[in-house]
Design an enzyme around this catalytic site. Structure first.
Site, PDB file in Angstrom:
ATOM      1  N   HIS A  64       0.884  -1.173   0.000  1.00  0.00           N
ATOM      2  CA  HIS A  64       0.000   0.000   0.000  1.00  0.00           C
ATOM      3  C   HIS A  64       0.917   1.218   0.000  1.00  0.00           C
ATOM      4  O   HIS A  64       1.973   1.192   0.627  1.00  0.00           O
ATOM      5  CB  HIS A  64      -0.808   0.108   1.291  1.00  0.00           C
ATOM      6  CG  HIS A  64      -1.861  -0.924   1.472  1.00  0.00           C
ATOM      7  ND1 HIS A  64      -1.651  -2.081   2.149  1.00  0.00           N
ATOM      8  CD2 HIS A  64      -3.161  -0.947   1.083  1.00  0.00           C
ATOM      9  CE1 HIS A  64      -2.770  -2.788   2.168  1.00  0.00           C
ATOM     10  NE2 HIS A  64      -3.703  -2.125   1.528  1.00  0.00           N
ATOM     11  N   ASP A  67       2.369   2.046   3.343  1.00  0.00           N
ATOM     12  CA  ASP A  67       3.340   1.108   3.956  1.00  0.00           C
ATOM     13  C   ASP A  67       4.764   1.527   3.667  1.00  0.00           C
ATOM     14  O   ASP A  67       5.677   1.251   4.431  1.00  0.00           O
ATOM     15  CB  ASP A  67       3.240  -0.312   3.368  1.00  0.00           C
ATOM     16  CG  ASP A  67       1.856  -0.881   3.390  1.00  0.00           C
ATOM     17  OD1 ASP A  67       1.139  -0.595   4.349  1.00  0.00           O
ATOM     18  OD2 ASP A  67       1.510  -1.614   2.445  1.00  0.00           O
ATOM     19  N   GLU A 220      -9.586 -13.201  -2.079  1.00  0.00           N
ATOM     20  CA  GLU A 220      -8.910 -13.542  -0.819  1.00  0.00           C
ATOM     21  C   GLU A 220      -9.743 -14.560  -0.043  1.00  0.00           C
ATOM     22  O   GLU A 220     -10.940 -14.364   0.155  1.00  0.00           O
ATOM     23  CB  GLU A 220      -8.701 -12.259  -0.002  1.00  0.00           C
ATOM     24  CG  GLU A 220      -8.063 -12.511   1.347  1.00  0.00           C
ATOM     25  CD  GLU A 220      -7.541 -11.246   2.010  1.00  0.00           C
ATOM     26  OE1 GLU A 220      -7.108 -10.323   1.297  1.00  0.00           O
ATOM     27  OE2 GLU A 220      -7.564 -11.185   3.242  1.00  0.00           O
ATOM     28  N   ASP A 259     -11.826 -11.346  10.089  1.00  0.00           N
ATOM     29  CA  ASP A 259     -10.756 -11.528   9.112  1.00  0.00           C
ATOM     30  C   ASP A 259      -9.442 -11.791   9.857  1.00  0.00           C
ATOM     31  O   ASP A 259      -8.706 -10.868  10.178  1.00  0.00           O
ATOM     32  CB  ASP A 259     -10.671 -10.217   8.303  1.00  0.00           C
ATOM     33  CG  ASP A 259      -9.866 -10.355   7.040  1.00  0.00           C
ATOM     34  OD1 ASP A 259      -9.542 -11.485   6.655  1.00  0.00           O
ATOM     35  OD2 ASP A 259      -9.572  -9.309   6.419  1.00  0.00           O
TER      36      ASP A 259
HETATM   37  C1  XUL Z   1      -7.989  -6.084   3.753  1.00  0.00           C
HETATM   38  C2  XUL Z   1      -7.184  -6.533   2.599  1.00  0.00           C
HETATM   39  C3  XUL Z   1      -6.295  -5.510   2.017  1.00  0.00           C
HETATM   40  C4  XUL Z   1      -6.187  -5.576   0.544  1.00  0.00           C
HETATM   41  C5  XUL Z   1      -5.380  -4.461  -0.060  1.00  0.00           C
HETATM   42  O1  XUL Z   1      -8.769  -7.071   4.317  1.00  0.00           O
HETATM   43  O2  XUL Z   1      -7.241  -7.667   2.214  1.00  0.00           O
HETATM   44  O3  XUL Z   1      -5.054  -5.625   2.623  1.00  0.00           O
HETATM   45  O4  XUL Z   1      -5.614  -6.772   0.119  1.00  0.00           O
HETATM   46  O5  XUL Z   1      -5.816  -3.203   0.332  1.00  0.00           O
HETATM   47 CO    CO Z   2      -6.242  -8.697   0.669  1.00  0.00          CO
END
Ligand code: XUL
Ligand code: CO
Length: 417
Positions: A64, A67, A220, A259
């Site tokens: 990001h 970061d 994800e 999460d």
């Molecule tokens: C948050 C997440 C983020 C994205 C990128 O849950 O997965 O880290 O991958 O912003």
């Molecule tokens: Co992510």
């Protein structure tokens, strides 16, 4: 295996996360990091990050914008390190959720100035990703959602989000950035309801606003399970639309409803993921990006290695098992047989659009009854998944042989024998 797996380390969890939780401060021991936002500290972090990735032997990383701040100093340093190590940027993204200005969202904020601020931030993050020759750019809708509809004009917010993404596409073309754009679905956290809630919702949004040809999905695992789906479900939804781009590899905990971003160590999960990815023909621009963090209790620097190696080994074994299942062929054969009524006769006519309700009525009236007449065989198939790829010992022609095959058929019909 290297070409299929395309592992990637994330900067945010691995190098910025102090392993705090809502009840306690961070526990992570990171001797190279003095905790300040100084340029010197940021540069030291870049050195450690590349040394870590080199030792792991991963080909990619992701970040990001926030970061790797301060940007200017780090851009040069990251470029140098990429040159020296050959490690590439899988994707970049902008953090549009941490700062208080984004309290009501970024592109979906009720305030137009916040939208403008977010646009400027994404513009910069795209410039940096482009300068580092990133292979992609991710949009995850951090706070693009709502807590209550009492204060939310949903239609207007969705229109704004689409407008934002169209502007990003325009800017991408303007600067000549050739990387792949991705949307990353997640149903909740931090908001109660996020607009990019799952693969199907994202695809519908992209189609509705004429953005589908510009975006693929970055899926994800823990986001899939938060949405009440399996990761394989999400993968199959994306693959069916020709829109699977990349994966954020992690897993949640069966007993926790949030999460948890754990490293993926479940062989069934990685096998399913690799079965879908192999079926698609493999990842192209995307990778296996470890959006995961060690547990708060795993606070030593060495745990960063153990965690990544555990994830990499689990994916490598998942890939081998998935390849063995495909080579074995029985799963595919079963599926082919199950849908065989569509290959000829009335089934083929329906699929080709060569019939209508009238003909179908006449057809089935003549036949009398429709009889699916075949078991789904779920338990057999689950046993089959347990088999291929495992080394079984089998006594064949008097000798004890070891081979990779399932033991679910009678020994007399065991093909390797
Ligand atoms: C948050 C997440 C983020 C994205 C990128 O849950 O997965 O880290 O991958 O912003
Ligand atoms: Co992510």
């Amino acid at each position: 295996m290297e070409d299929h797996l395309r592992f990637s380390v994330v900067y945010w969890h691995t190098f910025r996360n102090r392993l705090s939780d809502p009840f306690g401060v961070g526990t992570a021991i990171r001797p190279w990091d003095d905790g300040t936002e100084s340029v010197k500290n940021a540069q030291k972090r870049v050195c450690v990050a590349f040394e870590f990735m080199e030792k792991l032997g991963v080909p990619f990383y992701a970040f990001h914008d926030r970061d790797v701040a301060p940007e200017g100093a780090n851009l040069k340093e990251s470029n140098r390190k990429q040159e020296r190590t050959g490690i590439k940027l899988l994707w970049g993204t902008a953090c549009l959720f941490a700062h208080p200005r984004y309290v009501h969202g970024a592109a979906t904020s009720c305030n137009a100035d916040v939208f403008a601020y977010a646009a400027a931030q994404v513009k910069k993050a795209m410039d940096v990703t482009h300068a580092l020759r990133g292979e992609g750019y991710v949009f995850w809708g951090g706070r693009e959602g709502y807590y209550t509809l009492l204060n939310t004009d949903m239609k207007r917010e969705l229109d704004h989000l689409a407008r934002f993404l169209h502007m990003a596409v325009d800017y991408k073309k303007r600067i000549g950035f050739k990387g792949q754009f991705y949307i990353e679905p997640k149903p909740k956290e931090p908001t109660k309801h996020q607009y990019d809630s799952d693969a199907a919702a994202c695809l519908n949004f992209l189609r509705e606003y004429d953005l589908l040809k510009e975006f693929k999905l970055n899926l994800e695992t823990n986001h899939a399970t938060l949405a009440g789906h399996s990761m394989q479900h999400e993968l199959e939804v994306a693959i069916a639309a020709g829109a699977l781009g990349s994966i954020d590899a992690n897993m949640g905990d069966l007993f926790l409803g949030w999460d948890t971003d754990q490293f993926p160590t479940d062989l069934y999960l990685t096998t399913q993921v690799m079965l879908s990815i192999l079926k698609m023909g493999g990842l192209t621009t995307g990778g296996t990006n470890f959006d995961a963090k060690p547990r708060r209790e795993s606070f030593e620097p060495m745990d960063l290695f153990y965690a990544h190696i555990a994830g990499m080994d689990t994916f490598a074994r998942g890939l081998k098992i998935a390849a063995a299942i495909r080579k074995d062929g029985r799963l595919e054969e079963f599926l082919k047989e199950r849908y065989s009524s569509w290959d000829t006769g009335i089934g083929a006519k329906i699929e080709k659009g060569k019939t209508d309700f009238g003909e179908l009525e006449a057809y089935i009236t003549k036949k009398g009854e429709a009889n699916p007449n075949a078991s789904g065989r779920q338990e057999l198939l689950e046993a089959l998944i347990n088999g291929p790829g495992l080394i079984v010992k089998c006594r064949s022609a008097g000798a004890l042989k070891t081979h990779a095959f399932s033991g679910i058929v009678p020994r007399s019909r065991c093909p390797p024998c």
